[in-house]
Scaffold this motif. Structure first.
Motif, PDB file in Angstrom:
ATOM      1  N   PHE A  29      38.149  14.045  35.575  1.00  0.00           N
ATOM      2  CA  PHE A  29      37.037  13.185  35.980  1.00  0.00           C
ATOM      3  C   PHE A  29      35.871  14.011  36.503  1.00  0.00           C
ATOM      4  N   GLY A  30      36.193  15.127  37.182  1.00  0.00           N
ATOM      5  CA  GLY A  30      35.130  16.012  37.648  1.00  0.00           C
ATOM      6  C   GLY A  30      34.310  16.525  36.484  1.00  0.00           C
ATOM      7  N   ILE A  31      35.005  16.994  35.436  1.00  0.00           N
ATOM      8  CA  ILE A  31      34.301  17.491  34.257  1.00  0.00           C
ATOM      9  C   ILE A  31      33.507  16.366  33.607  1.00  0.00           C
ATOM     10  N   PHE A  32      34.152  15.194  33.524  1.00  0.00           N
ATOM     11  CA  PHE A  32      33.521  14.052  32.853  1.00  0.00           C
ATOM     12  C   PHE A  32      32.195  13.698  33.523  1.00  0.00           C
ATOM     13  N   ASN A  33      32.193  13.658  34.869  1.00  0.00           N
ATOM     14  CA  ASN A  33      30.965  13.295  35.576  1.00  0.00           C
ATOM     15  C   ASN A  33      29.850  14.294  35.312  1.00  0.00           C
ATOM     16  N   LEU A  34      30.191  15.582  35.370  1.00  0.00           N
ATOM     17  CA  LEU A  34      29.149  16.576  35.118  1.00  0.00           C
ATOM     18  C   LEU A  34      28.718  16.567  33.651  1.00  0.00           C
ATOM     19  N   CYS A  35      29.654  16.211  32.762  1.00  0.00           N
ATOM     20  CA  CYS A  35      29.291  16.041  31.356  1.00  0.00           C
ATOM     21  C   CYS A  35      28.224  14.960  31.217  1.00  0.00           C
ATOM     22  N   LEU A  36      28.404  13.870  31.975  1.00  0.00           N
ATOM     23  CA  LEU A  36      27.444  12.761  31.878  1.00  0.00           C
ATOM     24  C   LEU A  36      26.057  13.225  32.330  1.00  0.00           C
ATOM     25  N   ILE A  37      26.013  13.966  33.454  1.00  0.00           N
ATOM     26  CA  ILE A  37      24.718  14.466  33.939  1.00  0.00           C
ATOM     27  C   ILE A  37      24.109  15.416  32.913  1.00  0.00           C
ATOM     28  N   SER A  38      24.949  16.325  32.377  1.00  0.00           N
ATOM     29  CA  SER A  38      24.446  17.250  31.358  1.00  0.00           C
ATOM     30  C   SER A  38      23.895  16.487  30.175  1.00  0.00           C
ATOM     31  N   ALA A  39      24.566  15.386  29.825  1.00  0.00           N
ATOM     32  CA  ALA A  39      24.123  14.610  28.669  1.00  0.00           C
ATOM     33  C   ALA A  39      22.735  14.030  28.922  1.00  0.00           C
ATOM     34  N   VAL A  40      22.495  13.563  30.165  1.00  0.00           N
ATOM     35  CA  VAL A  40      21.164  13.023  30.477  1.00  0.00           C
ATOM     36  C   VAL A  40      20.116  14.128  30.332  1.00  0.00           C
ATOM     37  N   MET A  41      20.443  15.332  30.869  1.00  0.00           N
ATOM     38  CA  MET A  41      19.498  16.440  30.745  1.00  0.00           C
ATOM     39  C   MET A  41      19.270  16.778  29.275  1.00  0.00           C
ATOM     40  N   ALA A  42      20.353  16.794  28.512  1.00  0.00           N
ATOM     41  CA  ALA A  42      20.227  17.133  27.092  1.00  0.00           C
ATOM     42  C   ALA A  42      19.336  16.130  26.385  1.00  0.00           C
ATOM     43  N   LEU A  43      19.421  14.844  26.801  1.00  0.00           N
ATOM     44  CA  LEU A  43      18.532  13.843  26.200  1.00  0.00           C
ATOM     45  C   LEU A  43      17.075  14.185  26.495  1.00  0.00           C
ATOM     46  N   GLY A  44      16.829  14.647  27.749  1.00  0.00           N
ATOM     47  CA  GLY A  44      15.464  15.023  28.117  1.00  0.00           C
ATOM     48  C   GLY A  44      14.957  16.166  27.261  1.00  0.00           C
ATOM     49  N   VAL A  45      15.798  17.191  27.092  1.00  0.00           N
ATOM     50  CA  VAL A  45      15.375  18.334  26.280  1.00  0.00           C
ATOM     51  C   VAL A  45      15.210  17.912  24.824  1.00  0.00           C
ATOM     52  N   ASN A  46      16.080  17.016  24.386  1.00  0.00           N
ATOM     53  CA  ASN A  46      16.001  16.556  22.998  1.00  0.00           C
ATOM     54  C   ASN A  46      14.685  15.834  22.730  1.00  0.00           C
ATOM     55  N   MET A  47      14.199  15.082  23.747  1.00  0.00           N
ATOM     56  CA  MET A  47      12.909  14.418  23.551  1.00  0.00           C
ATOM     57  C   MET A  47      11.840  15.460  23.281  1.00  0.00           C
ATOM     58  N   GLN A  48      11.864  16.546  24.084  1.00  0.00           N
ATOM     59  CA  GLN A  48      10.792  17.540  23.944  1.00  0.00           C
ATOM     60  C   GLN A  48      10.973  18.392  22.698  1.00  0.00           C
ATOM     61  N   TRP A  49      12.197  18.846  22.475  1.00  0.00           N
ATOM     62  CA  TRP A  49      12.424  19.755  21.349  1.00  0.00           C
ATOM     63  C   TRP A  49      12.684  18.981  20.063  1.00  0.00           C
ATOM     64  N   GLY A  50      13.600  18.015  20.148  1.00  0.00           N
ATOM     65  CA  GLY A  50      14.001  17.306  18.947  1.00  0.00           C
ATOM     66  C   GLY A  50      12.908  16.417  18.387  1.00  0.00           C
TER      67      GLY A  50
END
Lengths: 432, 336
Positions: A29-50
C-alpha cells in the motif's frame, strides 16, 4: 481502452498484489500510494511534453511549491511571530509592490535607450528598500523559539484545501517562468526551468521564516485518522476483528494507507478525466498540431506562444497538486529531499516509458517506474550478492560493491530511458 | 596603506577564488559549447562526465600515492590526469557510438538528444556512485600554499594578507595551457578548421568533403578531455563530491549561453563572468568599505547583496537576464 491497456494495468495490479503476499501489505500500500502521486506528476509532465513538446526539467521546483503550500495552509499560525513582525512584513510587501509599479511605469515613460539602465537602478534601489524592513522582521521571526517554531506558521485550515491551492501556487510560478522562457529554443527552456527549480528549492531551504528551512516542518495535520486514535476506537476494532486481523496496530496503519489511497485515487481520477477531455477536445487537437508542426499551426492563425504558456501553466499546476499530496502523505516538509534525480528526471522516465502523449501511458509509467525505483534496492542487493558470491567473505571489493548496491537504481533508470528511447520511442501505450 | 589593505582583502576573498573557479567553469563550458556547436544539443551528461574523469583520476592518484610516487610540491593528481583523460575520452566516445550516433543518423530533434543525454547522465551517476561511493574525497597533496596568509603579511607588513593556494595556481596554469592549445588547434590545424566549418554550416561543410564522423569524434575527444580536466581541477580545489556535479551544470550552462552558444571564446569569457558575479554578489563588503572609509567608521550592515546560500541562484539570474536581453550571448552564437 484497448486490450493492451487493460492487460498492462492488470499486470501492474497483479505485481502489486504479489508484493502484498510476498513482502507485506503495508509495503504494497505504501508503494501504491506513492505510485498514485507519481502518476499525477507524470500526467502533468505528459501535458507539457506529450501534448505540446515542451521540455520542462523544473518539475522538482513546482512539486516543492505544492508541498510548501501544504505547510502554509494547514499548519497553525504562530501568533507571536505575526505580532512582532507582521507590520514590517506588510511594509516590505508594500515596498515590493511599489518597486514593481515604479519599474512598469518607468519602462513606459523612459525612452528605449535608457530603459535598461533605469530598470537596473530601480531593481537595486527596490531591493535595498525592501531589505530595510524585511531583514529585521525575519530575524525577529526566526529568533522565536527556534527549536520548535521560528517561522510564521500557516493559516490553520484543513489540509485538503492545500491540494488545489498548491496547484494554484505552482501555476502562478509556472506562468511567470513561462513568460520568460517560452518562445525561446527548446533546450533553453530546459536549462531555464532546471535553474528556476534550483532557486525555488534554495528559497525553501534557506528562508527559515517561511518554511523553517532545513529544520523541516513536521506534523502537518492529516485528512485521515491517526493510527493511535484508531486503535482506541470501538468501531474500528470491531471492523478489524470481523475482517480477521490479528495485529490491531498493523491493521490501523493499513487502514490509514487505504484512506490516503482512496483520496489519491479521487484526485487522480479527476485530473485524468480532465486531461482526457482536454486531449480529445479541439483544444487538444490544436496542441498536437502545434507540437507536430509549429510553423503550419502558426500559419493557420494559432497563437503558438499563448497556447504553450497555457499548457505549461496547466502542467505546472498538476505537479503542484501532486507536491501538496506528497507533503500531506509524508506529514512533513523536508526541503533537502527534493532532489532533481527523483522528482524531475524520474518523472521524465515515467512519461517516456509509459508513452508520451498518452495519459493512460503516463499513469502506467508512473506506477511501473515508482515500483521499480522502490524495488530496485532489494533487487540491487540481490544482484550484487550474486556477483560477489564467488569472492571470499572478507574481500574488500565484495563489501564495496555491496555498499554500492543501492545505486544500481540509477543504472536501471538510465538503462530504461535509453532502451525505450532507442527501441520503443512511442512507449508502452503509444499515442493514438 | 588603507587602500592596499582593502585591495588585499578583496584579492584574498574575491579575486583569487573567483579566478580559480572561473577557470574551472570556463573549461566545463568549453566542453558544453563544443558539443553544442558540433552536435547541436544541450548535453546534460557533461557534469557527470566531469565527475567520471575526476573519479578515475582520484583512483589512479590513490594508486600512485600507495606506491609512494609523487610530484613533490605539485599534486600527484597531475600525474594521474593523463590516465583520467584517456578513460573519460573512451567513455565519451563509447556513449557516442552506442547512444548518440543512432539519433544523429536519424537526424533527430535536439530535444530527443537532450533527453537521451539525461539517460546517459543517470547511468554515469550510477556507475560513479557504485565505484567510488557517494561520499566526499579530498585528494589534493603536495605543498598547500604558494604563499600563505601569514607569510604574505610578514612580507609586505600589511594588516591583510593574500593566501594563494597551490590548487588555485595549478588550476589557472593548467587552464591557460589547455585553452591556448585548444585555440591553436581550432585556428591553425586542418581538423580544427574542419570543425569550425562544420559548426558554422553543416551542409556546406559536407559539400566541401569534410567527414562528419571524424569531426564528431574529435569533438567528443576534446569534450571528454576538457571534462576530465575541469572535474579534476574542481575536485582538487574544493573536494570531490559526486552530487555537486549536477548542481555545477547550471553555472556551466549559464556561462555557455552568456558567452554565445558554440563560441569557445565566449565560453571562457562566460565562465569568468559567472564566477566573478557569484563571488562578488555573495561577498560581504563591510570590512572592505571600512578600510576605504574614514578612520574608525564601518558600514552598519554586512553590505552583502545576497546571502551565500544563493550562490547558484546568481548564475540563474544571469541566465535569465541574458535570455531576455541578448539571447544570442555576448559573442553572437549561431544557434537560436
Amino acid at each position: 481502452m484497448t486490450r493492451r491497456v487493460v492487460f498492462l494495468y492488470g499486470l501492474m495490479l497483479l505485481v502489486l498484489i504479489g508484493v502484498g503476499f510476498f513482502q507485506s501489505w503495508n509495503v504494497a500500500f505504501g508503494i501504491f500510494n506513492l505510485c498514485l502521486i507519481s502518476a499525477v506528476m507524470a500526467l502533468g509532465v505528459n501535458m507539457q511534453w506529450g501534448y505540446a513538446g515542451l521540455f520542462n526539467v523544473g518539475i522538482m521546483g513546482f512539486t516543492a511549491l505544492g508541498a510548501l503550500t501544504a505547510v502554509l495552509v494547514s499548519m497553525p499560525p504562530v501568533q507571536e511571530a505575526w505580532a512582532v513582525a507582521g507590520g514590517d512584513l506588510a511594509l516590505s510587501f508594500l515596498c515590493l509592490v511599489a518597486t514593481v509599479v515604479a519599474i512598469v511605469l518607468a519602462r513606459r515613460m523612459v525612452p528605449p535607450a535608457f530603459r535598461m539602465l533605469v530598470t537596473a537602478i530601480l531593481v537595486v534601489a527596490g531591493y535595498f528598500l525592501i531589505g530595510v524592513f524585511f531583514l529585521p522582521a525575519t530575524d525577529r521571526i526566526e529568533s522565536i523559539d527556534p527549536a520548535l517554531s521560528g517561522y510564521l506558521g500557516g493559516l490553520g485550515m484543513p489540509v485538503l484545501l492545500a491540494w488545489p491551492l498548491g496547484g494554484v501556487v505552482a501555476a502562478g510560478a509556472g506562468w511567470l517562468i513561462g513568460k520568460i522562457a517560452l518562445g525561446l529554443r527548446a533546450d533553453y527552456l530546459a536549462i531555464a526551468t532546471l535553474g528556476i527549480s534550483e532557486i525555488i528549492i534554495a528559497i525553501i531551504k534557506y528562508e527559515e521564516w517561511l518554511s523553517r528551512g532545513v529544520k523541516n516542518v513536521t506534523g502537518i495535520p492529516r485528512p485521515v485518522p491517526y493510527e493511535v486514535d484508531l486503535v482506541d476506537t470501538q468501531w474500528f476494532v470491531d471492523l478489524a476483528t470481523s475482517l480477521g486481523a490479528t495485529d490491531i496496530n498493523e491493521a490501523s496503519s493499513l487502514f490509514v494507507k487505504f484512506c490516503y489511497g482512496l483520496l489519491f485515487i479521487v484526485v487522480l481520477a479527476i485530473v485524468m478525466w480532465l486531461a482526457e477531455r482536454a486531449l480529445k477536445s479541439p483544444w487538444g487537437r490544436m496542441m498536437r498540431a502545434i507540437r507536430d508542426n509549429r510553423d503550419a499551426a502558426e500559419a493557420m492563425g494559432k497563437d503558438v506562444k499563448a497556447r504553450h504558456l497555457q499548457v505549461f501553466v496547466l502542467g505546472c499546476a498538476t505537479c503542484g497538486i501532486a507536491g501538496a499530496m506528497l507533503a500531506t502523505l509524508d506529514g512533513q516538509l523536508t526541503p533537502t529531499s527534493y532532489i532533481p534525480l527523483r522528482f524531475t528526471f524520474l518523472i521524465w522516465v515515467m512519461v517516456i516509458l509509459g508513452g508520451s502523449g498518452n495519459n493512460w501511458g503516463a499513469v502506467l509509467g508512473g506506477f511501473v517506474i515508482w515500483f521499480l525505483w522502490v524495488e530496485a534496492e532489494p533487487l540491487g542487493n540481490w544482484f550484487m550478492a550474486t556477483v560477489t558470491a564467488p569472492l571470499p567473505d572478507d574481500s574488500a571489493i565484495g563489501a564495496h560493491l555491496m555498499m554500492g548496491a543501492a545505486y544500481t537504481r540509477y543504472l536501471l533508470m538510465g538503462a530504461i530511458l535509453l532502451l525505450v528511447m532507442r527501441f520503443a520511442p512511442k512507449g508502452l501505450i503509444p499515442e493514438r | 596603506m588603507e587602500i592596499a589593505n582593502a585591495f588585499a582583502l578583496l584579492a584574498n576573498f574575491v579575486i583569487v577564488p573567483a579566478t580559480a573557479y572561473g577557470a574551472q567553469l570556463a573549461l566545463g563550458a568549453l566542453g558544453v559549447t563544443i558539443i553544442f556547436g558540433i552536435l547541436r544539443f544541450a548535453n546534460f551528461s557533461h557534469g557527470e562526465l566531469m565527475s567520471f574523469g575526476a573519479m578515475v583520476t582520484i583512483l589512479v592518484t590513490w594508486l600512485l600515492q600507495m606506491n609512494g610516487i609523487g610530484l613533490g610540491p605539485l599534486p600527484t593528481a597531475l600525474l594521474a590526469l593523463p590516465v583520467g583523460i584517456l578513460a573519460t575520452v573512451a567513455m565519451a566516445v563509447l556513449t557516442d557510438r552506442f547512444v548518440f550516433r543512432f539519433y544523429r543518423k536519424k537526424r533527430a530533434n535536439p530535444i530527443v538528444f537532450a533527453i537521451v543525454s539525461v539517460g546517459v547522465m543517470f547511468m554515469m551517476a550510477g556507475i560513479i556512485r557504485i565505484v567510488i561511493g557517494p561520499d566526499d574525497h579530498s585528494f589534493a597533496d603536495g605543498e598547500r600554499f604558494l604563499i600563505s596568509y601569514g607569510d604574505f603579511k610578514k612580507l609586505t607588513g600589511w594588516d591583510q594578507g593574500i593566501a594563494i593556494k597551490q590548487t588555485q595556481v595549478v588550476t589557472v596554469v593548467v587552464t591557460l595551457i589547455v585553452v591556448a592549445f585548444l585555440f591553436w588547434f581550432l585556428q591553425k590545424t586542418r581538423s580544427g578548421k574542419a570543425m569550425r566549418a562544420y559548426s558554422d554550416d553543416e551542409d556546406l561543410a559536407l559539400l566541401s568533403g569534410i567527414n562528419p564522423e571524424r569531426v564528431v569524434l574529435i569533438a567528443w575527444i576534446i569534450a571528454g578531455s576538457l571534462a576530465c580536466i575541469a572535474g579534476t581541477l574542481y575536485g582538487l580545489d574544493k573536494t570531490y563530491k559526486p552530487f555537486i556535479f549536477l548542481q555545477i551544470l547550471l553555472p556551466i550552462f549559464a556561462a555557455t549561453i552568456l558567452g554565445g552558444i558554440g563560441q569557445p571564446v565566449g565560453a571562457v569569457l562566460g565562465g569568468f563572468i559567472v564566477a566573478f558575479s557569484e563571488v562578488t554578489v555573495t561577498y560581504a563588503f563591510k570590512r572592505f568599505l571600512a578600510y576605504l572609509g574614514p578612520d574608525g567608521w564601518a558600514p552598519d550592515g554586512l553590505v552583502q547583496l545576497l546571502s551565500t546560500d544563493y550562490k547558484f541562484a546568481v548564475s540563474f539570474v544571469i541566465l535569465v537576464v541574458v535570455l531576455l536581453v541578448r539571447p544570442t550571448g555576448i559573442i553572437r552564437g549561431k544557434v537560436i
